[in-house]
Design a protein around this motif. Structure first.
Motif, mmCIF file in Angstrom:
data_model
loop_
_atom_site.group_PDB
_atom_site.id
_atom_site.type_symbol
_atom_site.label_atom_id
_atom_site.label_comp_id
_atom_site.label_asym_id
_atom_site.label_seq_id
_atom_site.Cartn_x
_atom_site.Cartn_y
_atom_site.Cartn_z
ATOM 1 N N LEU A 32 0.828 -1.205 0.000
ATOM 2 C CA LEU A 32 0.000 0.000 0.000
ATOM 3 C C LEU A 32 0.867 1.261 0.000
ATOM 4 C CD1 LEU A 32 -2.999 -0.448 -0.138
ATOM 5 C CD2 LEU A 32 -3.210 0.336 2.217
ATOM 6 N N VAL A 33 1.972 1.220 0.745
ATOM 7 C CA VAL A 33 2.913 2.351 0.750
ATOM 8 C C VAL A 33 3.484 2.555 -0.647
ATOM 9 C CG1 VAL A 33 5.129 3.172 1.649
ATOM 10 C CG2 VAL A 33 3.497 2.076 3.187
ATOM 11 N N GLN A 34 3.827 1.470 -1.317
ATOM 12 C CA GLN A 34 4.408 1.565 -2.665
ATOM 13 C C GLN A 34 3.389 2.077 -3.671
ATOM 14 O OE1 GLN A 34 5.736 -2.490 -2.751
ATOM 15 N NE2 GLN A 34 7.800 -1.985 -2.060
ATOM 16 N N ILE A 35 2.140 1.646 -3.561
ATOM 17 C CA ILE A 35 1.092 2.154 -4.449
ATOM 18 C C ILE A 35 0.886 3.653 -4.217
ATOM 19 C CG2 ILE A 35 -1.404 2.093 -4.867
ATOM 20 C CD1 ILE A 35 -1.250 -0.953 -4.537
ATOM 21 N N ALA A 36 0.901 4.069 -2.943
ATOM 22 C CA ALA A 36 0.737 5.494 -2.623
ATOM 23 C C ALA A 36 1.899 6.314 -3.191
ATOM 24 C CB ALA A 36 0.646 5.672 -1.107
ATOM 25 N N LEU A 37 3.112 5.784 -3.081
ATOM 26 C CA LEU A 37 4.277 6.471 -3.659
ATOM 27 C C LEU A 37 4.143 6.585 -5.176
ATOM 28 C CD1 LEU A 37 7.429 5.145 -1.746
ATOM 29 C CD2 LEU A 37 6.743 7.531 -2.026
ATOM 30 N N GLY A 38 3.672 5.508 -5.810
ATOM 31 C CA GLY A 38 3.443 5.537 -7.252
ATOM 32 C C GLY A 38 2.433 6.589 -7.643
ATOM 33 N N ALA A 39 1.354 6.689 -6.851
ATOM 34 C CA ALA A 39 0.323 7.699 -7.131
ATOM 35 C C ALA A 39 0.887 9.115 -6.988
ATOM 36 C CB ALA A 39 -0.865 7.499 -6.190
ATOM 37 N N LEU A 40 1.768 9.313 -5.995
ATOM 38 C CA LEU A 40 2.397 10.634 -5.827
ATOM 39 C C LEU A 40 3.313 10.962 -7.008
ATOM 40 C CD1 LEU A 40 3.349 10.615 -2.030
ATOM 41 C CD2 LEU A 40 1.630 12.051 -3.146
ATOM 42 N N THR A 132 0.949 -11.402 1.315
ATOM 43 C CA THR A 132 1.986 -11.537 2.336
ATOM 44 C C THR A 132 2.364 -10.180 2.907
ATOM 45 O OG1 THR A 132 2.869 -13.461 1.159
ATOM 46 C CG2 THR A 132 4.289 -12.452 2.811
ATOM 47 N N GLY A 133 2.447 -9.170 2.023
ATOM 48 C CA GLY A 133 2.783 -7.827 2.485
ATOM 49 C C GLY A 133 1.713 -7.231 3.378
ATOM 50 N N ILE A 134 0.459 -7.574 3.110
ATOM 51 C CA ILE A 134 -0.650 -7.030 3.895
ATOM 52 C C ILE A 134 -0.820 -7.778 5.218
ATOM 53 C CG2 ILE A 134 -3.167 -6.818 3.962
ATOM 54 C CD1 ILE A 134 -2.993 -6.251 0.904
ATOM 55 N N ALA A 135 -0.844 -9.106 5.139
ATOM 56 C CA ALA A 135 -1.114 -9.909 6.337
ATOM 57 C C ALA A 135 0.107 -9.979 7.252
ATOM 58 C CB ALA A 135 -1.544 -11.317 5.943
ATOM 59 N N GLY A 136 1.308 -9.900 6.666
ATOM 60 C CA GLY A 136 2.523 -10.075 7.458
ATOM 61 C C GLY A 136 2.928 -11.540 7.476
ATOM 62 N N ASN A 283 9.166 -6.591 -6.782
ATOM 63 C CA ASN A 283 7.850 -6.433 -6.159
ATOM 64 C C ASN A 283 7.530 -4.957 -5.946
ATOM 65 O OD1 ASN A 283 6.911 -9.094 -5.868
ATOM 66 N ND2 ASN A 283 8.192 -9.435 -4.074
ATOM 67 N N GLY A 284 8.538 -4.212 -5.469
ATOM 68 C CA GLY A 284 8.333 -2.784 -5.269
ATOM 69 C C GLY A 284 8.020 -2.061 -6.565
ATOM 70 N N MET A 285 8.754 -2.383 -7.620
ATOM 71 C CA MET A 285 8.504 -1.783 -8.936
ATOM 72 C C MET A 285 7.079 -2.058 -9.410
ATOM 73 S SD MET A 285 11.107 -0.254 -10.654
ATOM 74 C CE MET A 285 12.848 -0.283 -10.990
ATOM 75 N N VAL A 286 6.640 -3.307 -9.207
ATOM 76 C CA VAL A 286 5.301 -3.701 -9.659
ATOM 77 C C VAL A 286 4.234 -2.839 -8.997
ATOM 78 C CG1 VAL A 286 3.576 -5.527 -9.445
ATOM 79 C CG2 VAL A 286 5.842 -6.069 -10.323
ATOM 80 N N PHE A 287 4.311 -2.676 -7.679
ATOM 81 C CA PHE A 287 3.275 -1.911 -6.974
ATOM 82 C C PHE A 287 3.400 -0.412 -7.230
ATOM 83 C CE2 PHE A 287 3.265 -5.839 -4.360
ATOM 84 C CZ PHE A 287 1.927 -6.173 -4.553
ATOM 85 N N VAL A 410 -7.525 -2.568 -0.216
ATOM 86 C CA VAL A 410 -8.012 -1.831 0.965
ATOM 87 C C VAL A 410 -8.816 -2.759 1.876
ATOM 88 C CG1 VAL A 410 -9.531 0.026 1.731
ATOM 89 C CG2 VAL A 410 -8.000 0.402 -0.207
ATOM 90 N N ILE A 411 -9.698 -3.586 1.285
ATOM 91 C CA ILE A 411 -10.500 -4.520 2.086
ATOM 92 C C ILE A 411 -9.600 -5.503 2.827
ATOM 93 C CG2 ILE A 411 -12.123 -6.466 1.920
ATOM 94 C CD1 ILE A 411 -13.587 -4.898 -0.263
ATOM 95 N N ALA A 412 -8.548 -5.985 2.165
ATOM 96 C CA ALA A 412 -7.619 -6.920 2.813
ATOM 97 C C ALA A 412 -6.861 -6.235 3.950
ATOM 98 C CB ALA A 412 -6.646 -7.491 1.790
ATOM 99 N N VAL A 413 -6.455 -4.974 3.733
ATOM 100 C CA VAL A 413 -5.725 -4.224 4.765
ATOM 101 C C VAL A 413 -6.583 -4.055 6.014
ATOM 102 C CG1 VAL A 413 -4.812 -1.942 5.353
ATOM 103 C CG2 VAL A 413 -4.172 -3.015 3.207
#
Length: 554
Positions: A32-40, A132-136, A283-287, A410-413
Motif C-alpha cells: 500500500l505504501v508503494q502504491i501510494a508512492l506511485g500515485a504521488l 503476504t505484504g498485507i497480512a505479514g 515487487n516494489g517496482m510492480v506496486f 483496501v478490504i484486505a488491509v
C-alpha cells in the motif's frame, strides 16, 4: 536519458518505501505504501511519464517473481494440498469467468459479452505477494498460506489463458468450448515441461562448466540463474505455450536440481542473497507502477464522469462495488462448498472437527486480493476490432479492473487483521521435524569428526596425537552442546594456533555431513522444503564464514 532517469526514480521510490514502513507512526503494509508512492509520482508537475506496456511488463517482471515463488514454496505441502489448489486455480477461475462475466454484461450492457468475459478472466488471478505484504509473515496459518500461495502460482496462467480466448472471441465472434479446453491442456502441459527442461539444462551446464570447484567465482552461476525464468518464459511463449507456468515449473525444478547437485556453498549463499534483493526490487517496482496507473485511469474517468453528471460518477463507483461484491460472493460460496465437501470426507473417517470453520472461509475469501497481473491483463485488451472500430467497453473494463484491484487491497488491509486477531495458530507443525533434523545432523557431524580423528591421528606420535585428540574433543563439543541444548541442558573455549588447521578440516567435514543428512531427510519426506531451506542456510552461512576465515589465515 529520460528512461535512465525514470528507472533511477523508481528504484529510489522502492528504497524509500522500505524506509517509510519503519518510520511511519502507524503500521501500513508495504504494497500500500508503494502504491501510494506511485500515485504521488504520477503528479503532473513531477513530469514522470511511465507508459505501462503490458507485453514488456509481463516479460520483465512476472517471470522472475513467479520463478522465485516456485523455488521457495514447500513442494510437500503443495502436493498435499493439490486438490484444493487446483479447484481454486482452475475451478474457481472457470466459474469466475462464466458467472462474473455474465454479471458484468448484465450490469453494464454497453460492455459486450466477450469483453465482459475478458474482464472476469483478468479479475480471477490472485496476488500472493500483496497478500503476504498485507497480512505479514507468519500471521496466516501455514496450511492455509500454502494453499493461497499455490493458488496464486497457478491461477495466473489459467486466468490469462481464459483472457486469450475471450479476446479471440471479441475480435472474431467465434468461440468453441471444446477447442478452448484442448488448447488449454496443451498450453499448460507445454509450459510446465518447458520450464522443467530449461531448469534441468541449466543444472547440467552449471555442474559441468560453472561450478568446477569450491574456489571458483560463483558469480557466473548466479547470473545464469537470473536468466532461467526469462529463458523458460520466452521459450514457452515462442511455441505458444504458457510462459507463466514455465516460469513456475522452472522455479520448482530448480529447487531440486540445485540442492541435489550439492554445488558450492558460495554459489547458494550468493544466489539466495541476490534473489532476496531482486524480489524486493521487482515487487516494489510492480506496486509502484500500479500506483502510477491509478490516477490516470481512475482519476481521469471519475473527473470526466463528474463533468457529465453526478449520477454518471456514482454509476461508475457502483460498477466497481458491484463487481467486487460478486467476486467475493462467488469466492466465499466456492470455498464454503469445498469446506462442505471436505467435511463429508472427514466425517466418513470419523473426524468431526478436522475441517476449518467460518473464519477460515472468510480469511480465504478476503485473501483473494488482485494485483499486477490483473492490470497487465486488462491493459492488453486490443483498442480496436479488425474492422478498425473501437472495441466496445474497453475503457470501462480497464476502469472497473483498476477499481477492483485498489478496493481488494483496501478490504484486505482492513479485514485481514480483524479476522486474524486472536486466532490461535497452535503449535508450529514443523517444530518437531526441525528438532529431529537438528539432532540427526549434529549426530552425523559427531560421527564425521570421529572418523576424521582416526584418519588424522593414524601416523602421529604420542604428543601430536594427544594434541589432535584435544582438538577433536573441542570441535565435537560444539555438536554435543547442540544436542544438550535440544535436550534442555547447557555449556563454551579457546584454540591454539597449531590446532586451527585440523579444527578447520573437522568443522568442514562435520558441516558437509550435516548437509548430506538434511538433504536425505528431505528426500525421504521426513522434513519439508521450508525446514530444509532454513537449516541448509544456517549450515551454508557457517561454512562460508569458516572458509573465509581459513582463506584469511592462509
Amino acid at each position: 536519458m529520460e528512461i535512465v532517469f525514470t528507472v533511477l526514480i523508481l528504484l529510489l521510490a522502492v528504497a524509500l518505501s522500505g524506509i517509510g514502513t519503519r518510520v511511519l507512526p502507524f503500521a501500513l503494509p508495504l504494497p500500500l505504501v508503494q502504491i501510494a508512492l506511485g500515485a504521488l509520482l504520477a503528479w503532473p508537475r513531477l513530469g514522470l511519464h511511465v507508459t505501462f506496456n503490458p507485453e514488456i511488463f509481463m516479460m520483465l517482471f512476472i517471470p522472475p517473481l513467479l520463478f522465485a515463488d516456485g523455488w521457495r514454496i514447500p513442494k510437500r505441502e503443495f502436493f498435499m494440498a493439490r486438490r484444493a489448489i487446483l479447484l481454486l486455480a482452475l475451478g474457481l477461475v472457470f466459474m469466475t469467468v462464466v458467472a462474473v462475466g455474465y454479471f458484468i454484461h448484465l450490469l453494464a450492457p454497453a460492455t459486450s459479452l466477450p469483453v465482459a468475459f475478458a474482464l472476469a478472466a483478468v479479475l480471477s488471478p490472485t496476488d500472493a505477494v500483496a497478500l503476504t505484504g498485507i497480512a505479514g509473515k507468519g500471521k496466516i496459518p501455514p496450511n492455509l498460506m500454502h494453499i493461497l500461495e499455490g493458488e496464486a502460482l497457478m491461477n495466473d496462467a489459467s486466468g490469462l489463458v481464459a483472457l486469450k480466448f475471450a479476446i479471440a472471441a471479441a475480435l472474431t465472434g467465434v468461440f468453441s468450448l471444446r477447442d478452448a479446453s484442448i488448447s488449454f491442456v496443451i498450453i499448460a502441459i507445454g509450459g510446465l515441461v518447458t520450464g522443467a527442461a530449461v531448469s534441468w539444462f541449466f543444472s547440467v551446464v552449471s555442474a559441468r562448466f560453472l561450478n568446477v570447484n569450491d574456489e571458483g567465482d560463483p558469480a557466473p552461476g548466479v547470473v545464469m540463474t537470473l536468466l532461467i525464468p526469462f529463458a523458460a518464459y520466452l521459450f514457452a511463449e515462442h511455441f505458444g505455450w504458457s510462459g507463466i507456468l514455465a516460469a513456475v515449473s522452472a522455479g520448482m525444478m530448480m529447487n531440486y536440481t540445485s540442492i541435489a547437485s550439492m554445488g558450492p556453498v558460495a554459489s547458494r549463499v550468493r544466489a539466495n542473497s541476490t534473489w532476496t534483493m531482486i524480489e524486493f526490487v521487482f515487487n516494489g517496482m510492480v506496486f509502484i507502477l500500479l500506483g502510477l496507473q491509478f490516477p490516470h485511469i481512475l482519476g481521469r474517468a471519475l473527473i470526466d464522469a463528474h463533468e457529465t453528471s453526478n449520477e454518471q460518477m456514482a454509476r461508475l463507483i457502483g460498477y466497481i462495488a458491484a463487481v467486487a461484491l460478486a467476486l467475493y460472493a462467488l469466492r466465499f460460496v466456492w470455498v464454503w462448498l469445498l469446506r462442505w465437501y471436505a467435511s463429508r470426507g472427514a466425517a466418513k473417517q470419523g473426524l468431526t472437527s478436522a475441517v476449518p470453520g467460518l473464519r477460515t472461509v472468510s480469511v480465504t475469501t478476503i485473501a483473494g486480493v488482485r494485483g499486477a497481473v490483473t492490470m497487465a491483463g486488462i491493459l492488453s485488451l486490443p483498442e480496436t476490432l479488425p474492422n478498425g472500430e473501437p472495441l466496445p467497453g474497453r475503457d470501462l473494463a480497464i476502469f472497473i479492473a483498476s477499481g477492483v484491484i485498489l478496493l481488494s487491497l483496501v478490504i484486505a488491509v482492513v479485514g485481514l487483521p480483524l479476522l486474524l486477531r486472536g486466532w490461535r495458530r497452535g503449535r508450529d507443525p514443523h517444530a518437531a521435524e526441525e528438532r529431529l533434523a537438528r539432532m540427526l545432523a549434529a549426530q552425523a557431524a559427531i560421527r564425521a569428526i570421529d572418523q576424521m580423528h582416526e584418519t588424522a591421528t593414524a601416523d602421529l606420535d604420542e604428543s601430536a596425537s594427544a594434541y589432535a585428540t584435544d582438538v577433536t574433543a573441542r570441535v565435537m563439543d560444539i555438536y554435543r552442546r547442540r544436542l544438550a541444548i535440544l535436550d534442555e541442558v547447557n555449556e563454551p573455549r579457546e584454540q591454539a594456533r597449531r590446532a586451527e588447521a585440523l579444527e578447520f578440516q573437522m568443522k568442514l567435514a562435520a558441516m558437509r555431513a550435516e548437509r548430506a543428512v538434511l538433504v536425505s531427510l528431505r528426500n525421504t519426506q521426513k522434513i519439508n522444503d521450508e525446514t530444509l531451506s532454513k537449516l541448509m542456510r544456517e549450515v551454508d552461512l557457517s561454512e562460508t564464514a569458516l572458509v573465509t576465515r581459513g582463506n584469511a589465515r592462509v
